[in-house]
Design a protein around this motif. Structure first.
Motif, mmCIF file in Angstrom:
data_model
loop_
_atom_site.group_PDB
_atom_site.id
_atom_site.type_symbol
_atom_site.label_atom_id
_atom_site.label_comp_id
_atom_site.label_asym_id
_atom_site.label_seq_id
_atom_site.Cartn_x
_atom_site.Cartn_y
_atom_site.Cartn_z
ATOM 1 N N VAL A 1 -8.614 14.130 0.264
ATOM 2 C CA VAL A 1 -9.789 14.061 1.121
ATOM 3 C C VAL A 1 -10.876 13.386 0.297
ATOM 4 N N ALA A 2 -11.710 12.593 0.968
ATOM 5 C CA ALA A 2 -12.728 11.851 0.243
ATOM 6 C C ALA A 2 -13.959 11.638 1.114
ATOM 7 N N CYS A 3 -15.045 11.344 0.432
ATOM 8 C CA CYS A 3 -16.301 11.024 1.095
ATOM 9 C C CYS A 3 -16.926 9.855 0.351
ATOM 10 N N THR A 4 -17.487 8.911 1.094
ATOM 11 C CA THR A 4 -18.120 7.735 0.502
ATOM 12 C C THR A 4 -19.514 7.572 1.095
ATOM 13 N N TYR B 1 -22.368 8.916 5.968
ATOM 14 C CA TYR B 1 -21.366 9.338 4.986
ATOM 15 C C TYR B 1 -20.022 9.208 5.687
ATOM 16 N N TRP B 2 -19.096 8.504 5.040
ATOM 17 C CA TRP B 2 -17.779 8.281 5.614
ATOM 18 C C TRP B 2 -16.796 9.254 4.990
ATOM 19 N N TYR B 3 -16.081 9.986 5.836
ATOM 20 C CA TYR B 3 -15.113 10.983 5.396
ATOM 21 C C TYR B 3 -13.722 10.522 5.816
ATOM 22 N N TYR B 4 -12.755 10.697 4.938
ATOM 23 C CA TYR B 4 -11.401 10.309 5.287
ATOM 24 C C TYR B 4 -10.387 11.184 4.566
ATOM 25 N N THR C 1 0.835 -1.192 0.000
ATOM 26 C CA THR C 1 0.000 0.000 0.000
ATOM 27 C C THR C 1 0.873 1.246 0.000
ATOM 28 N N GLU C 2 0.445 2.219 -0.768
ATOM 29 C CA GLU C 2 1.210 3.461 -0.799
ATOM 30 C C GLU C 2 0.435 4.602 -0.165
ATOM 31 N N SER C 3 -0.706 4.298 0.442
ATOM 32 C CA SER C 3 -1.486 5.348 1.085
ATOM 33 C C SER C 3 -1.477 5.152 2.600
ATOM 34 N N SER C 4 -1.613 6.259 3.320
ATOM 35 C CA SER C 4 -1.749 6.178 4.768
ATOM 36 C C SER C 4 -2.887 7.104 5.181
ATOM 37 N N VAL C 5 -3.862 6.528 5.862
ATOM 38 C CA VAL C 5 -5.046 7.265 6.286
ATOM 39 C C VAL C 5 -4.689 8.090 7.518
ATOM 40 N N LEU C 6 -4.927 9.405 7.422
ATOM 41 C CA LEU C 6 -4.643 10.318 8.523
ATOM 42 C C LEU C 6 -5.825 10.458 9.465
#
Length: 150
Positions: free
Chosen positions: A94-97, A69-72, A52-57
């Motif tokens: 930043v994203a929302c699902t 609604y999930w925000y990350y 994985t090259e992403s890290s969730v802050l």
């Protein structure tokens, strides 16, 4: 583009490895983020290996009009480019699902990490405005006609 902004929308089924329950009220925000990021944020390390090259802050859930609604927020390591030659180059995202009819609908906005201070507030506001509109008689869910989406 001087600020190198990317905004994208993705639609797809949840990965049962991250979200085994069909009960979306039980979904952990970090697991939703990992589910979305698992298919697109990997880099090849050696033959047959992926990392994985992403890290969730940050990841959290909020109820909007009775729906979760999930925000990350997360960082993705990217290769240096001519316009950004630093070896420690990251994209700040930043994203929302949201979920509907068994599919995850996501809005993602990102910019280079060195532009985050100036662009981040605008991208956060954009993502915070994401909503699934109520379905109409013209709404066709992805499972009925997937070719409209791919």
């Amino acid at each position: 583009m001087i600020h190198n902004v990317v905004i994208s929308v993705s639609i797809g089924p949840p990965n049962s490895r991250f979200l085994p329950s069909k009960d979306k009220s039980s979904w952990d925000p970090k697991h939703v983020a990992d589910c979305i990021l698992s298919d697109r944020s990997t880099m090849k390390v050696t033959t047959g290996q992926r990392m994985t090259e992403s890290s969730v802050l940050d990841a959290h859930v909020a109820e909007v009009d009775g729906e979760p609604y999930w925000y990350y927020e997360y960082l993705v390591r990217k290769s240096p480019t001519k316009s950004a030659p630093e070896p420690n180059l990251f994209r700040h995202n930043v994203a929302c699902t949201a979920e509907r009819d068994g599919y995850l609908y996501s809005l993602n906005a990102s910019t280079l990490s060195k532009q985050w201070e100036s662009m981040g507030p605008f991208l956060q506001k954009t993502v915070a405005s994401f909503r699934l509109l109520p379905g109409t008689e013209n709404y066709v869910p992805p499972y009925k006609d997937p070719w409209r989406f791919w």
